[in-house]
Design a protein around this motif. Structure first.
Motif, PDB file in Angstrom:
ATOM      1  N   LYS A 132     -15.887 -16.732  25.718  1.00 60.01           N
ATOM      2  CA  LYS A 132     -15.553 -15.697  26.691  1.00 60.01           C
ATOM      3  C   LYS A 132     -16.502 -14.513  26.536  1.00 60.01           C
ATOM      4  O   LYS A 132     -17.014 -14.242  25.452  1.00 60.01           O
ATOM      5  N   GLY A 133     -16.695 -13.816  27.643  1.00 61.88           N
ATOM      6  CA  GLY A 133     -17.466 -12.577  27.597  1.00 61.88           C
ATOM      7  C   GLY A 133     -16.555 -11.430  27.187  1.00 61.88           C
ATOM      8  O   GLY A 133     -15.324 -11.510  27.308  1.00 61.88           O
ATOM      9  N   GLN A 134     -17.151 -10.384  26.702  1.00 62.44           N
ATOM     10  CA  GLN A 134     -16.345  -9.219  26.296  1.00 62.44           C
ATOM     11  C   GLN A 134     -15.595  -8.685  27.510  1.00 62.44           C
ATOM     12  O   GLN A 134     -16.144  -8.559  28.593  1.00 62.44           O
ATOM     13  N   GLN A 138     -13.126 -10.224  28.894  1.00 65.91           N
ATOM     14  CA  GLN A 138     -12.450 -11.321  29.605  1.00 65.91           C
ATOM     15  C   GLN A 138     -11.161 -11.717  28.893  1.00 65.91           C
ATOM     16  O   GLN A 138     -10.975 -11.478  27.706  1.00 65.91           O
ATOM     17  N   LYS A 139     -10.300 -12.359  29.652  1.00 63.28           N
ATOM     18  CA  LYS A 139      -9.074 -12.909  29.076  1.00 63.28           C
ATOM     19  C   LYS A 139      -9.389 -14.218  28.367  1.00 63.28           C
ATOM     20  O   LYS A 139     -10.223 -15.006  28.821  1.00 63.28           O
ATOM     21  N   ALA A 140      -8.696 -14.427  27.273  1.00 62.88           N
ATOM     22  CA  ALA A 140      -8.832 -15.704  26.557  1.00 62.88           C
ATOM     23  C   ALA A 140      -7.430 -16.236  26.303  1.00 62.88           C
ATOM     24  O   ALA A 140      -6.582 -15.527  25.761  1.00 62.88           O
ATOM     25  N   GLN A 170      -5.909 -10.233  26.145  1.00 63.73           N
ATOM     26  CA  GLN A 170      -6.103  -9.661  27.480  1.00 63.73           C
ATOM     27  C   GLN A 170      -7.552  -9.254  27.733  1.00 63.73           C
ATOM     28  O   GLN A 170      -8.086  -9.495  28.807  1.00 63.73           O
ATOM     29  N   SER A 171      -8.161  -8.626  26.793  1.00 60.68           N
ATOM     30  CA  SER A 171      -9.523  -8.134  26.954  1.00 60.68           C
ATOM     31  C   SER A 171     -10.268  -8.440  25.652  1.00 60.68           C
ATOM     32  O   SER A 171     -10.150  -7.696  24.676  1.00 60.68           O
ATOM     33  N   SER A 172     -11.002  -9.544  25.666  1.00 60.76           N
ATOM     34  CA  SER A 172     -11.624 -10.019  24.424  1.00 60.76           C
ATOM     35  C   SER A 172     -12.686  -9.054  23.912  1.00 60.76           C
ATOM     36  O   SER A 172     -13.428  -8.450  24.690  1.00 60.76           O
ATOM     37  N   VAL A 213     -16.615 -14.820  21.346  1.00 64.12           N
ATOM     38  CA  VAL A 213     -16.735 -13.777  22.362  1.00 64.12           C
ATOM     39  C   VAL A 213     -18.185 -13.288  22.364  1.00 64.12           C
ATOM     40  O   VAL A 213     -18.686 -12.792  21.348  1.00 64.12           O
TER      41      VAL A 213
END
Lengths: 114, 114
Positions: free
Chosen positions: A13-15, A17-19, A80-82, A113
């Motif tokens: 995942k990108g910073q 993003q949800k995971a 919620q926000s990686s 991430v």
């Protein structure tokens, strides 16, 4: 052999993003744990459930992390926000009565991430 | 709160040699003690556990551990290692008063040379 099933095995995942990762505990196990294992093999307890109810969770989990274990559905852990520091192996485990009996672990979801 | 120390991050032994992996715990009473093994790309597997009784406990694959209360130790031993024993070994502890939370050491990576 453990029958705790974790999906996906790998997650990128990108910073920001949800995971989301899922776990199916062993059949009949009411207690489910989530741990974070970092690259230094340090385990951080995140949260545990007994029959869908949260037993314990750490402060970090309350902010960006959320988890649930609905009946008749896989358990899940969601970030919620990686952030880069969330990159780790997330291990789900289950047991019959808690940590004093054998705890069966899944193979984990490795989150990266970028 | 309980804690676990595994002082040796890496141990290398030759196949057929004896093995001791060290573990020391911190807890005011008698905790529940565990040794887990993690093979590459696998989940944690329980080798053995101690709750009470005989301080020498036998586990799978020829492993045993001895609980020494006076030394707060729970070292893992094997008389003769095999190359397939190469893995990361974790000592873990849970408190009888809070068995839903297992605390892990940082592991010892064992390399067995053929």
């Amino acid at each position: 052999n453990s029958k705790v099933i974790q999906t996906p095995r790998y997650l990128v995942k990108g910073q920001g993003q949800k995971a989301k990762m899922r776990c199916i505990p062993e059949k009949g196990h009411p207690v489910v744990f989530w741990y974070q294992q970092n690259k230094n093999n340090e385990f951080k307890f995140l949260i545990n459930f007994q029959n869908q109810e949260v037993l314990q969770q750490i402060d970090m989990t309350e902010k960006r992390f959320s988890a649930e274990c609905p009946s008749n559905s896989p358990c899940s852990l969601e970030i919620q926000s990686s952030e880069a520091g969330d990159s780790a192996l997330y291990l789900c485990a289950s047991s019959l009565w808690g940590g004093n009996t054998e705890v069966f672990f899944g193979k984990g979801t490795r989150l990266t991430v970028v | 709160a309980q804690s676990v120390t595994q002082p040796d991050a890496r141990v290398t032994v030759s196949e057929g040699a004896s093995l001791q992996l060290r573990c020391k715990y911190s807890y005011s009473g008698t905790p529940y003690l565990f040794w887990y093994v993690q093979y590459p790309r696998q989940g944690l597997q329980l080798l053995l556990k101690y709750y009470s009784g005989d301080p020498v406990v036998q586990g799978v694959n020829g492993f045993e551990a001895e609980f020494i209360k006076s030394n707060s130790s729970f070292h893992l031993r094997k008389a003769s290692v095999h190359w397939s024993d190469s893995a990361v070994y974790f000592c873990a502890v849970s408190a009888p008063s809070n068995t839903n939370k297992v605390v892990f050491g940082t592991g010892t990576r064992l390399q067995v040379l053929p």
